[in-house]
Design an enzyme around this catalytic site. Sequence first.
Site, mmCIF file in Angstrom:
data_model
loop_
_atom_site.group_PDB
_atom_site.id
_atom_site.type_symbol
_atom_site.label_atom_id
_atom_site.label_comp_id
_atom_site.label_asym_id
_atom_site.label_seq_id
_atom_site.Cartn_x
_atom_site.Cartn_y
_atom_site.Cartn_z
ATOM 1 N N GLU A 196 0.843 -1.200 0.000
ATOM 2 C CA GLU A 196 0.000 0.000 0.000
ATOM 3 C C GLU A 196 0.874 1.244 0.000
ATOM 4 O O GLU A 196 0.626 2.209 -0.738
ATOM 5 C CB GLU A 196 -0.900 0.019 1.243
ATOM 6 C CG GLU A 196 -1.868 -1.146 1.358
ATOM 7 C CD GLU A 196 -1.249 -2.374 2.034
ATOM 8 O OE1 GLU A 196 -0.017 -2.560 1.952
ATOM 9 O OE2 GLU A 196 -2.010 -3.159 2.615
ATOM 10 N N TRP A 256 18.563 -38.736 -13.241
ATOM 11 C CA TRP A 256 17.839 -37.496 -13.511
ATOM 12 C C TRP A 256 16.770 -37.792 -14.552
ATOM 13 O O TRP A 256 17.052 -38.386 -15.574
ATOM 14 C CB TRP A 256 18.815 -36.436 -14.030
ATOM 15 C CG TRP A 256 18.219 -35.095 -13.880
ATOM 16 C CD1 TRP A 256 17.595 -34.380 -14.859
ATOM 17 C CD2 TRP A 256 18.123 -34.333 -12.690
ATOM 18 N NE1 TRP A 256 17.112 -33.223 -14.339
ATOM 19 C CE2 TRP A 256 17.420 -33.151 -13.005
ATOM 20 C CE3 TRP A 256 18.553 -34.525 -11.368
ATOM 21 C CZ2 TRP A 256 17.146 -32.174 -12.065
ATOM 22 C CZ3 TRP A 256 18.280 -33.545 -10.441
ATOM 23 C CH2 TRP A 256 17.585 -32.385 -10.785
ATOM 24 N N ARG A 286 11.892 -23.236 -6.236
ATOM 25 C CA ARG A 286 12.894 -23.148 -5.159
ATOM 26 C C ARG A 286 13.097 -21.691 -4.745
ATOM 27 O O ARG A 286 13.249 -21.386 -3.568
ATOM 28 C CB ARG A 286 14.235 -23.706 -5.629
ATOM 29 C CG ARG A 286 14.343 -25.207 -5.573
ATOM 30 C CD ARG A 286 15.746 -25.597 -5.996
ATOM 31 N NE ARG A 286 15.977 -27.030 -5.869
ATOM 32 C CZ ARG A 286 17.118 -27.618 -6.187
ATOM 33 N NH1 ARG A 286 18.134 -26.903 -6.654
ATOM 34 N NH2 ARG A 286 17.268 -28.917 -6.033
ATOM 35 N N THR A 339 20.111 -38.600 -0.591
ATOM 36 C CA THR A 339 20.180 -37.768 -1.804
ATOM 37 C C THR A 339 21.531 -37.055 -1.881
ATOM 38 O O THR A 339 22.124 -36.950 -2.959
ATOM 39 C CB THR A 339 19.020 -36.740 -1.791
ATOM 40 O OG1 THR A 339 17.796 -37.464 -1.781
ATOM 41 C CG2 THR A 339 19.057 -35.825 -2.991
ATOM 42 N N ARG A 386 18.279 -21.637 -9.065
ATOM 43 C CA ARG A 386 18.918 -21.012 -10.224
ATOM 44 C C ARG A 386 17.912 -20.828 -11.360
ATOM 45 O O ARG A 386 18.020 -21.448 -12.413
ATOM 46 C CB ARG A 386 20.101 -21.872 -10.702
ATOM 47 C CG ARG A 386 21.194 -22.029 -9.662
ATOM 48 C CD ARG A 386 22.355 -22.869 -10.160
ATOM 49 N NE ARG A 386 21.964 -24.200 -10.607
ATOM 50 C CZ ARG A 386 21.797 -25.237 -9.791
ATOM 51 N NH1 ARG A 386 21.979 -25.111 -8.493
ATOM 52 N NH2 ARG A 386 21.442 -26.414 -10.280
ATOM 53 N N GLU A 410 12.386 -32.418 -1.229
ATOM 54 C CA GLU A 410 12.763 -32.932 -2.552
ATOM 55 C C GLU A 410 13.117 -34.413 -2.537
ATOM 56 O O GLU A 410 13.469 -34.969 -3.562
ATOM 57 C CB GLU A 410 13.930 -32.099 -3.100
ATOM 58 C CG GLU A 410 13.547 -30.640 -3.320
ATOM 59 C CD GLU A 410 14.280 -29.984 -4.488
ATOM 60 O OE1 GLU A 410 15.140 -30.629 -5.112
ATOM 61 O OE2 GLU A 410 13.968 -28.819 -4.763
ATOM 62 N N GLY A 414 15.056 -38.094 -0.783
ATOM 63 C CA GLY A 414 14.520 -39.151 -1.631
ATOM 64 C C GLY A 414 13.290 -39.844 -1.083
ATOM 65 O O GLY A 414 12.625 -39.323 -0.185
HETATM 66 C C1 AOF Z 1 0.366 -4.624 4.814
HETATM 67 N N1 AOF Z 1 0.898 -4.618 3.563
HETATM 68 O O1 AOF Z 1 2.335 -5.349 2.033
HETATM 69 C C2 AOF Z 1 2.291 -6.452 4.103
HETATM 70 C C3 AOF Z 1 1.694 -6.500 5.384
HETATM 71 O O2 AOF Z 1 7.249 -5.048 10.510
HETATM 72 P P1 AOF Z 1 6.409 -4.550 9.369
HETATM 73 O O3 AOF Z 1 6.133 -3.074 9.469
HETATM 74 O O4 AOF Z 1 6.992 -4.902 8.010
HETATM 75 O O5 AOF Z 1 4.965 -5.244 9.472
HETATM 76 C C4 AOF Z 1 4.845 -6.619 9.290
HETATM 77 C C5 AOF Z 1 3.406 -7.072 9.339
HETATM 78 O O6 AOF Z 1 2.613 -6.399 8.384
HETATM 79 C C6 AOF Z 1 3.267 -8.549 9.002
HETATM 80 O O7 AOF Z 1 3.421 -9.358 10.130
HETATM 81 C C7 AOF Z 1 1.874 -8.636 8.413
HETATM 82 O O8 AOF Z 1 0.890 -8.736 9.427
HETATM 83 C C8 AOF Z 1 1.724 -7.289 7.725
HETATM 84 N N2 AOF Z 1 2.100 -7.397 6.316
HETATM 85 N N3 AOF Z 1 0.724 -5.597 5.674
HETATM 86 O O9 AOF Z 1 -0.425 -3.737 5.161
HETATM 87 C C9 AOF Z 1 1.844 -5.449 3.171
HETATM 88 N N4 AOF Z 1 3.283 -7.312 3.756
HETATM 89 ZN ZN ZN Z 2 1.270 -2.368 6.005
#
Ligand code: AOF
Ligand code: ZN
Length: 371
Positions: A53, A169, A183, A195, A206, A293, A295
């Site tokens: 946001e 593989w 990954r 493995t 990669r 992954e 085995g």
């Molecule tokens: C949002 N928008 O894009 C995300 C959110 O320590 P901070 O400030 O980065 O806050 C982390 C918390 O914010 C995280 O635990 C989750 O609840 C929320 N993530 N919130 O408004 C975002 N990534």
């Molecule tokens: Zn936020």
Amino acid sequence: MSAPSPFMQAAIDLAASVRGTTSPNPWVGAVLVRDGRIIAQGATAPYGGPHAEANALARTDARGTTLYCTLEPCVPFPGKRTPPCTETIIAAGVRRVVIALLDPHVGGKGVQRLRNAGIDVEIGDGAEAVTNLLRPYLKWRQLGIPYVIAKVAVSLDGAVGAPAAGITWLTGEAAIARAHRDRASVDAILVGSGTVLADDPALTARPNGQPAPRQPVRIVLDARGRTDPAARVFQPTAPVIVATAPGSPPTWRQALLQRGITLLELERTEGRLELRQLLQTLGQRNIQSLIVEGGPTVHASFFDADLVDELHAYVTPRLLGSVGLPLVPPQHPFPIVHLDNVEIEPLPPDVLVRGYTGSWQPPLPILTPEA
Ligand code: AOF
Ligand code: ZN
């Protein structure tokens, strides 16, 4: 549930584009709309950086606009690293906010704060799609343990290789590229000592042939200390955790510790490492998602303990016949598994079959925050 609106879909696409780069923060997307047009957009930056946001709002005059965000905007809490998004939204003069899903960490307080400030808030547009997109984050928040994806590659007759015939593989270029992208989008990859002994894999991500900027943690299960501390997986290209059992050789442990590797000692139940204990420890270390992954015995142990949430099966068009090593090892308990939400992806000449096992169900989206 209905499909997301086009603006929410745009926010979901942004969120998906940063999946795996924001952990332990959830990957979120936001678009700002004025007069039916997107005027700014944002996605979550890597941990500690701005939220979706904030990124969208920093780019334009937002007075009177509608903000679409995939997750409930955050509110203040102790230890928070970035300014709360609710306050940024209010200060920017946004008129309406459309949210797909409430954040279990915020629990409706973000919605309340926006409404108290006189902003119209709508919840639920795209809720199902965002629930699926955020499955690792939601499971980790709910249970404190990582979301587990089992990855297998099998022949048409269910074999994972035929070492006796020199076949270790199975899949082609397209499948390999896909597996490397996966990954790069998780927090950790796990293999068994067998493995490491058989393949000596580097276990790095990669995608496009280049190492990903953020490498998943590599985890090796080695109860008895059979692996060579000089193996490629132990090179310092990414953090490594080795899970072992009481009684593995002290000299081997010492050699790993000298390489900066983290050793975890797990209990053994009926001769097998306590995987639930492992997942709890990984969850405490902010590991939200894990690809297992192999085995075959490692896969069997995870399935038998009902710890697999999602299966990725790469099916390769050949029969490995009587020299093939079976995916389901004889003498090892392995449950019946049905997949749902199945997606099939052609990766010529192979096919990827993906689906959820139902071992964990995401909570149903909460559409109205508690008063
Ligand atoms: C949002 N928008 O894009 C995300 C959110 O320590 P901070 O400030 O980065 O806050 C982390 C918390 O914010 C995280 O635990 C989750 O609840 C929320 N993530 N919130 O408004 C975002 N990534
Ligand atoms: Zn936020």
